[in-house]
Every structure is written in C-alpha cells, then in structure tokens.
Write an enzyme that holds these catalytic residues in place. Structure first.
Site, PDB file in Angstrom:
ATOM      1  N   GLY A 163     -53.753 -81.631  23.518  1.00  0.00           N
ATOM      2  CA  GLY A 163     -54.864 -81.047  24.264  1.00  0.00           C
ATOM      3  C   GLY A 163     -54.423 -80.273  25.493  1.00  0.00           C
ATOM      4  CE  LYS A 200     -35.165 -69.790  29.175  1.00  0.00           C
ATOM      5  NZ  LYS A 200     -34.657 -69.918  30.544  1.00  0.00           N
ATOM      6  CE1 TYR A 201     -44.568 -72.037  31.130  1.00  0.00           C
ATOM      7  CE2 TYR A 201     -43.634 -70.392  32.614  1.00  0.00           C
ATOM      8  CZ  TYR A 201     -44.732 -70.977  31.992  1.00  0.00           C
ATOM      9  OH  TYR A 201     -45.984 -70.489  32.237  1.00  0.00           O
ATOM     10  CG  LEU A 202     -40.286 -69.722  25.529  1.00  0.00           C
ATOM     11  CD1 LEU A 202     -40.693 -69.665  24.067  1.00  0.00           C
ATOM     12  CD2 LEU A 202     -38.876 -69.144  25.691  1.00  0.00           C
ATOM     13  CG  HIS A 234     -51.239 -75.288  28.676  1.00  0.00           C
ATOM     14  ND1 HIS A 234     -50.413 -74.198  28.676  1.00  0.00           N
ATOM     15  CD2 HIS A 234     -50.925 -76.003  29.777  1.00  0.00           C
ATOM     16  CE1 HIS A 234     -49.631 -74.247  29.740  1.00  0.00           C
ATOM     17  NE2 HIS A 234     -49.926 -75.326  30.435  1.00  0.00           N
ATOM     18  NE  ARG A 290     -55.448 -82.344  15.610  1.00  0.00           N
ATOM     19  CZ  ARG A 290     -55.598 -81.115  16.080  1.00  0.00           C
ATOM     20  NH1 ARG A 290     -56.327 -80.220  15.411  1.00  0.00           N
ATOM     21  NH2 ARG A 290     -55.031 -80.726  17.205  1.00  0.00           N
TER      22      ARG A 290
HETATM   23  P1  ADP Z   1     -50.494 -79.645  23.149  1.00  0.00           P
HETATM   24  O1  ADP Z   1     -50.099 -80.571  22.049  1.00  0.00           O
HETATM   25  O2  ADP Z   1     -50.851 -80.364  24.421  1.00  0.00           O
HETATM   26  O3  ADP Z   1     -51.491 -78.623  22.738  1.00  0.00           O
HETATM   27  P2  ADP Z   1     -48.309 -77.724  22.802  1.00  0.00           P
HETATM   28  O4  ADP Z   1     -46.881 -78.119  22.744  1.00  0.00           O
HETATM   29  O5  ADP Z   1     -48.973 -77.378  21.504  1.00  0.00           O
HETATM   30  O6  ADP Z   1     -49.146 -78.876  23.556  1.00  0.00           O
HETATM   31  O7  ADP Z   1     -48.481 -76.505  23.781  1.00  0.00           O
HETATM   32  C1  ADP Z   1     -49.753 -75.999  24.134  1.00  0.00           C
HETATM   33  C2  ADP Z   1     -49.612 -74.684  24.863  1.00  0.00           C
HETATM   34  O8  ADP Z   1     -48.836 -74.848  26.068  1.00  0.00           O
HETATM   35  C3  ADP Z   1     -48.874 -73.595  24.090  1.00  0.00           C
HETATM   36  O9  ADP Z   1     -49.703 -72.903  23.201  1.00  0.00           O
HETATM   37  C4  ADP Z   1     -48.385 -72.722  25.224  1.00  0.00           C
HETATM   38  O10 ADP Z   1     -49.439 -71.933  25.735  1.00  0.00           O
HETATM   39  C5  ADP Z   1     -48.014 -73.717  26.293  1.00  0.00           C
HETATM   40  N1  ADP Z   1     -46.577 -74.101  26.142  1.00  0.00           N
HETATM   41  C6  ADP Z   1     -46.078 -75.179  25.479  1.00  0.00           C
HETATM   42  N2  ADP Z   1     -44.729 -75.195  25.492  1.00  0.00           N
HETATM   43  C7  ADP Z   1     -44.344 -74.104  26.195  1.00  0.00           C
HETATM   44  C8  ADP Z   1     -43.068 -73.539  26.544  1.00  0.00           C
HETATM   45  N3  ADP Z   1     -41.930 -74.110  26.196  1.00  0.00           N
HETATM   46  N4  ADP Z   1     -43.065 -72.377  27.259  1.00  0.00           N
HETATM   47  C9  ADP Z   1     -44.220 -71.786  27.629  1.00  0.00           C
HETATM   48  N5  ADP Z   1     -45.448 -72.258  27.324  1.00  0.00           N
HETATM   49  C10 ADP Z   1     -45.527 -73.397  26.614  1.00  0.00           C
END
Ligand code: ADP
Length: 446
Positions: A163, A200-202, A234, A290
């Site tokens: 989430g 890594k933060y993209l 997010h 899911r």
């Molecule tokens: P959740 O399970 O809480 O939804 P996710 O891993 O699917 O978490 O990530 C949700 C969102 O967070 C991604 O779609 C992106 O926008 C952001 N995000 C997650 N990991 C990264 C990353 N390594 N770098 C930049 N943004 C990220």
C-alpha cells in the site's frame, strides 16, 4: 466446477466477483459488516451473512467469522478479492484446512512474495532483473555500507510492506540513522514486522507491471503490461495499457522473461509482477499474488475475464490457450474515483443523493454505488473505477473526457475533477510522465 463461492470482500470488487460467478452459473455468498447491510454486493448475492461490526478488524478481517459463514452456507470456495485477507497466507491455509478452496495461489507462494527480501531473491533466481539492493538491515553502520555500495540516493522499504506505506528516501550517510529508525518504527506499526531493506532510489522511473495467469498443469501466459506511474504517495490514481513508454520489442522481451520466471516458480492463479522502468532497463520491485484493482484495463484489451479464469484455474481447469492465442487490441485507461476532496484528498463519506453513470461504446464502470447509498467512513475511499477502451490511445482519451463529463455523483465530493484536469494536460496526453510527475502536477495546481 464450484457450486457456491463466498466473496470475502466488499464494494466494487465484491460486485465484480459476483458478476463473474453469476455468468458461470455459480451461486454467491456475500459477507458484510453491520455498516454494509444495505450495500450492493449484499443485495445482489444469493445469500448474505453478517460477520461483525463496522471495523474491518472485526468483520472483513475476522477469519473465524468468515470461515463460519462459509461453513453454514456450504461454500466450496472463497474468493478474497484484493486487500483485506487476499495476501494472508495463514488465512489461505485455514481455508484449505476446512476443505474449502482458496481462489488464489498456494500459501507458500503468498508467503514468499509477501516477504519482499525473499521475493527479490526468488525473482533474481528466476532470471528477472532486480533493483540493486541489500539484505535485511541490522544497524546504521551496516546500512551505510550497503548504501555506499549501491550509491545514494537509496530508499528504505519494509519487507512486509504494501500500500505504498513505510518508505524512506535517504540521500546521504548522515541521514541514515534517523531514517532507519523511522522506517523501522513505521513498518512495525503498519505491518507488525520491523524488518527493512535498501533499494537504489530511482529518480525518474515509470511503474510497469505484467499480468500473469497460470494453471495447475504448468501452463502460463502473460496478458501484457500496465503503466501505473501516475501515483500519489506511492498509490496508483490512473492506469493505462499498453504503456506509452514501451515499444513492441521491449514488450515481448519483458513478457517472455516474466512468463519464464512464473513457470519456474510453479505459480498458480493470477498474479502481477511489478517493475520500475528507467533508462531502457527494467527492475523487479515486487509481485502481488492476487487480483489487482487495475485488472479491468487488461480485460478490455485482451477480452479475457480475469476473475473467470482465476476461478477456472482454482477449480483445476486448464488455461486452454497459449500465448499465441492472446491478442492485444487497442488501448484502455482506468481512473480510480475516490470519495475524497480532489484538492486536499480528505475523505468525503456520506449519502449519494444523485447517481448517473456514463455509458456508450467502450465505457465500463465498476462500482457498488447507487442513488441513496451512504458511503461509510470505515473503509478505503475507492468508490468507482471508470474504465475506457478505444482503438487507439487518442480515441481512448477522447472517450475518457466525454465519460468523465457524463458521470454524476452528487452529495459527496469525489476525485472526478482531478481526472478531468489530468486528461487535459499536455504531458499526460503525450504520455510523458514518470512516478513523480503526478505529485509535481498536484503541487503546481495548488
Ligand atoms: P508497495 O508494496 O507498498 O506498493 P512497491 O515496492 O510496490 O510498494 O512500491 C510502490 C511504489 O513506490 C512504486 O510504484 C514506486 O513509485 C515507489 N518505489 C518503490 N521502490 C522504489 C525505488 N527503488 N525507487 C524509486 N521509487 C520506488
């Protein structure tokens, strides 16, 4: 085939599942909290059982009450929808122990993918590219070591996360101790588990995910990708397929990679493999075991009813189609419509005094609203999904503008005006957006 399915959910998704069951000649059991006694999913189901008071913890997450409801109604299978118990491995095991089929993957696969650190390792072992990252973090010194290897900025994420909650961006070694403590605290509060890791933060990626479908006979197909880059905190706001960022060659390559990985895992049912896409490269971030909120756009371009397929494979049927049988036609967009103020995003529950849905060629509304319905304050604020299909992206956009204009939901405030602004924006129209774009657009509009 199952004779009776209990739908352990509410709102639009409960209705969506009921519709697939009805078309397949399967009887349905709705469960509901006292706050949802007048809900549409309760009205349409063949039978309904009240499972507790309004709070989700005491109703839609109340496993003993749901199992009792399934037993007294003689249910063959339980469909968990999304959210609530849909990714709860313990629940799926308990369902199976009662001789009832859980419509979803095995508890082992749910558990594996629910632990994001293990999920990353599994994805890598199955040949998928993953975001550079770390194992579970112990202390700031070890976290800094991994961050230096990966290169700042990094993001701390909860291993049990979901989430979009509990993520912390860290831009320098100095910020690490505080960020780590905060991330751990938030993860513990939200998920009851304080394990965190680094990625890594993209800085400019798109969120691109692939829909898969697998039966228990080893057959796997993918149903293309969805671009879910338009996010706030997010969380996805609008999704489209195909992604305006990919060409056919990239699409085929990604689809083949994912299909092989899912086959390698021996996965069953529907699933979504999520990637970040940056500078021509894909990086696995997680897999959801899911049905997704945004599944209808895939249905619109493939003509495949994902809920029906989910039920068929759970009953042991073969897919009956190969990748070559799957045709992708046109373009589809989904707008998530929330009972929220379109500027402040504060929830806006209350009575819907007037309700009129858009219609016409290529327009689909998945919603449990009706005129006179009271949106309760206890649950997620998603009240409707407007899904539009066109032969081209441009046609889809023209149709979406028209459909948004027709949609009337009076008495409460909704995010329809936000979508109306979005579909007029030049960057959006050009498909020129990444995961940060929407937040920038929103702050510019303030
Ligand atoms: P959740 O399970 O809480 O939804 P996710 O891993 O699917 O978490 O990530 C949700 C969102 O967070 C991604 O779609 C992106 O926008 C952001 N995000 C997650 N990991 C990264 C990353 N390594 N770098 C930049 N943004 C990220």
């Amino acid at each position: 085939m199952f004779e009776k399915i209990l739908i352990a959910n509410r709102g639009e998704i409960a209705l969506r599942i009921h519709r697939a069951c009805r078309e397949m000649g399967i009887r349905t059991v709705a469960v509901h909290s006292t706050a949802d006694a007048d809900a549409m999913h309760v009205r349409l189901a063949d039978e309904a059982v009240c499972i507790g008071p309004p709070s989700a913890a005491e109703s839609y997450l109340n496993v003993p009450a749901i199992i009792s409801a399934a037993e007294i109604t003689n249910t063959d299978a339980i469909h968990p929808g999304y959210g609530f118990l849909s990714e709860n491995a313990k629940f799926s095991s308990i369902v199976a122990e009662h001789g009832i089929t859980f419509i979803g993957p095995t508890p082992d696969h749910i558990r594996l993918m629910g632990d994001k650190i293990r999920a990353r390792a599994e994805a890598e072992a199955q040949g998928l590219p993953v975001v550079p990252g770390s194992p579970g973090l112990r202390d700031p010194a070890q976290a800094r070591k991994h961050a230096e290897r990966i290169g700042y900025p990094v993001i701390i994420k909860a291993s049990a996360g979901g989430g979009g909650r509990g993520m912390q961006v860290v831009r320098s070694a100095m910020e690490m101790p505080n960020a780590l403590a905060t991330a751990r605290r938030e993860a513990k509060a939200a998920f009851g588990n304080d394990e965190v890791y680094l990625e890594k933060y993209l800085t400019t990626p798109r969120h691109i995910e692939v829909q898969v479908l697998a039966d228990s006979h080893g057959n796997v197909v993918h149903l293309g990708e969805r671009d879910c880059s338009l996010q706030r905190r997010h969380q996805k706001i609008l999704e489209e397929t195909p992604s305006p960022a990919l060409n056919d060659k990239q699409r085929v390559k990604l689809g083949d990679l994912v299909t092989a990985a899912i086959k390698g895992m021996g996965y069953l049912g529907v699933g979504t493999v999520e990637f970040l896409y940056d500078d021509g490269e894909f990086y696995f971030i997680e897999m959801n075991t899911r049905l997704q909120v945004e599944h209808p756009i895939t249905e619109m371009i493939t003509g495949i009813d994902l809920v029906r397929e989910q039920i068929r494979v759970a009953a042991g049927h073969e897919l009956g189609r190969t990748q070559a049988d799957i045709e992708f036609q046109g373009h589809a967009i989904e707008c998530r419509i929330n009972a929220e103020d379109p500027q402040t995003f504060l929830p806006s529950p209350g009575r819907v005094t007037d309700y009129h849905t858009p219609g016409g060629l290529g327009v689909r509304v998945d919603s449990a609203l009706y005129s006179g319905y009271v949106v309760p304050p206890y649950y997620d604020s998603l009240i409707a999904k407007l899904i539009v299909h066109g032969t081209t992206r441009n046609e889809c956009l023209m149709r979406l503008r028209r459909a948004l204009e027709e949609y009337v939901i009076d008495g409460i405030t909704t995010t329809i005006p936000l979508h109306q602004k979005l579909v007029e924006n030049t960057d959006f129209v050009n498909g020129a957006y990444n995961i940060h774009w929407l937040e920038e657009f929103l702050s510019a509009a303030q």
